[in-house]
Design a protein around this motif. Structure first.
Motif, short mmCIF file in Angstrom:
data_model
loop_
_atom_site.label_atom_id
_atom_site.label_comp_id
_atom_site.label_asym_id
_atom_site.label_seq_id
_atom_site.Cartn_x
_atom_site.Cartn_y
_atom_site.Cartn_z
N TRP A 166 0.84 -1.19 0.00
CA TRP A 166 0.00 0.00 0.00
C TRP A 166 0.88 1.25 0.00
O TRP A 166 2.01 1.23 0.47
N VAL A 186 4.42 1.80 -7.98
CA VAL A 186 3.45 0.73 -7.83
C VAL A 186 2.56 0.59 -9.06
O VAL A 186 1.98 -0.48 -9.29
N LEU A 241 -2.88 -3.70 -4.83
CA LEU A 241 -2.38 -2.45 -4.26
C LEU A 241 -3.41 -1.84 -3.31
O LEU A 241 -4.61 -1.94 -3.53
#
Length: 540
Positions: free
Chosen positions: A339, A355, A362
């Motif tokens: 995260w 990411v 995620l």
């Protein structure tokens, strides 16, 4: 499916006789209960092993692209984040040592595998449709000093107990993700901190986690040290081995529910209620054995537990990113799920840019500062194809703000048709400083934010899909309140051992699980777990 009961006709010849309708009905109900805990053991298996068959989704899951040339990833590489500004990264004084450490980590084996991450994403996609609940929990920050098998076991045990309570109360399978095996680095609100030493104020760089620098308040300890990343990797490997041993080695056996009870559960009214719930499950298991269901099967003795941490220390994350040989996609193999925090989710920040090219599920922390337009733009960046199960929005606003600021975000995402899983982080927005000087979190405020979160989703017709807690299985006294063995300000110092932010103890975490379960039952029009006429069940 149950085979027909064997019988003989009047001439003594073998025959069959249908199972009575009442037995069929009871068996179906029992099996439905047990399916709440049905999680495949393949979560920790190599990606080449087949995944067990599951019930079909009410959606079409997009097949993973064959390469990273897919839409939304143009120009991306594991190191392309370096072209962007980055917040919260340590300033390593020895660049050569940092480069050597990154090279060493690139040679290390992956901690988790791509197939596990795809399996987790499938489960999260179901939860987005109201067919699951995500439970995330663990330490605020892992440390080298506190690492032990007992520490991991106790936290896991409370999570398993919570999952049982929430699963039984909500009628949904619970996805379990531990904040462990990687949750070392922590963002800090200030780059420095000060203390009085020998009557003089001393200012040093902030402690940023055991994989960055050390907690001792000395100039030497606070210098960022790249070699700590390798030490953290080695501890993560041990933690994952311990978790896998517990969840596949019989520790998660449903038939041993009573053995999971910690001392504080057995000695408290909360524990009495839990034992009552556990006895109901055990009665169901006995009935299943009586009708011939094999309760020694893996589905009754093991479960899936995934890992997650904040994607903060980008040199570490990049070094553990690997290209999957099956799909050609890139996965950060430091954890199943990553995260991005509230302090690093800015649209032009290197963390979000890193990411967006990963195949991992995620998460993104969202506070009351986020606007609907900003949130939709963020989703465009990290999930341009609107893939189900890819994005989890972790809401952290505070009990006094959740009912005002969450609805506009939920409406915007709902009306735009975006696939996200909404979960509540009720701890970070409710942090205060007690009169004793300890950073703490009132239990009532934590519970109030969860209730507000669930009520908003009920009113808007969306699914309150999970909870994210900083918690431990130990009897710490870091969060104020709770109705079982209440923690007062005078008791905060008694067992205040956190390396960073205050954590819920096991009693408080279990009470939250019961409250979530009962709120789901309230939404469904079901009776409370402990009814007023149930004299054997103790309420709080």
């Amino acid at each position: 499916h149950f085979p027909p009961e064997r019988s003989r006709d009047r001439q003594g010849r073998p025959g069959t006789r249908p199972v009575p309708a009442m037995v069929k009905t009871h068996a179906v109900v029992v099996l439905a209960l047990c399916l709440l805990f049905q999680h495949a053991t393949d979560a920790f298996m190599p990606v080449t092993l087949p995944v067990r068959h599951r019930a079909p989704l009410k959606m079409v899951l997009s097949e993973p692209p064959t390469s990273r040339s897919a839409a939304g990833s143009q120009g991306w590489s594991p190191g392309s984040w370096r072209k962007f500004r980055c917040e919260q990264l340590p300033d390593y004084p020895d660049a050569d040592k940092l480069e050597e450490t990154e090279a060493e980590l690139r040679r290390c084996a992956p901690l988790v595998f791509a197939g596990e991450m795809r399996e987790l994403q499938t489960q999260l996609a179901k939860a987005q449709q109201g067919e699951g609940f995500l439970l995330m929990g663990g330490d605020c920050a892992e440390s080298f000093e506190e690492f032990s098998t007992d520490h991991i076991r106790d936290t896991l045990r409370v999570m398993l107990q919570m999952a049982l309570i929430i699963g039984f109360g909500s009628g949904q399978p619970v996805i379990k993700i531990g904040r462990m095996a990687g949750q070392f680095a922590k963002p800090r609100s200030q780059p420095t901190e000060s203390q009085m030493v020998d009557g003089e104020e001393v200012i040093l760089p902030s402690y940023k986690g055991d994989n960055v620098n050390r907690q001792e308040f000395t100039p030497e300890a606070r210098i960022p040290n790249p070699s700590l990343m390798v030490k953290a990797y080695n501890q993560c490997s041990q933690t994952l081995n311990i978790l896998r041993a517990f969840v596949t080695g019989g520790y998660a056996d449903i038939s041993r529910l009573q053995a999971w009870n910690l001392d504080f559960v057995e000695q408290s009214p909360q524990g009495s209620k839990y034992r009552h719930l556990a006895s109901k499950v055990e009665e169901s298991l006995r009935f299943m054995k009586a009708i011939g269901v094999d309760t020694s099967a893996d589905v009754f003795k093991s479960t899936d537990v995934y890992t997650a941490h904040e994607c903060l220390l980008l040199p570490y994350e990049e070094a553990l990113t690997r290209e999957d040989s099956v799909t050609g996609n890139w996965y950060d193999c430091s954890a199943h799920m990553l995260w991005v925090g509230e302090r690093t989710r800015q649209l032009d920040c290197g963390h979000l840019q890193f990411v967006r090219g990963l195949g991992n599920p995620l998460g993104v922390k969202i506070s009351d500062k986020c606007t609907p337009d900003e949130l939709l733009t963020l989703l465009d960046i990290i999930n341009p194809e609107n893939t189900p199960g890819r994005v989890t929005l972790v809401i952290r606003m505070g009990a006094g703000k959740i009912r005002e600021h969450l609805p506009p975000l939920v409406r915007a995402v709902r009306d735009a048709g975006r696939n996200v899983l909404w979960i509540s982080d009720p701890v970070h927005g409710n942090t205060i400083t007690a009169e004793t000087g300890h950073k703490t979190r009132p239990f009532d405020a934590i519970l109030g934010e969860i209730q507000g979160f669930m009520d908003v989703h009920r009113e808007l017709g969306t699914h309150p899909g999970g909870v994210h807690l900083e918690m431990t299985g130990e009897a710490v006294t870091e969060c104020l309140g709770g109705t079982v063995d209440e923690v007062t300000e005078e008791r905060l110092a008694h067992m205040y051992t956190t390396h960073c932010d205050p954590r819920l103890n096991g009693q408080q975490a279990l009470e939250i699980a019961f409250q979530i379960a009962e709120r789901f039952r309230l939404f469904a029009g079901l009776p409370e777990l402990c009814g007023s006429d149930d004299t054997e069940c103790t309420t709080w």
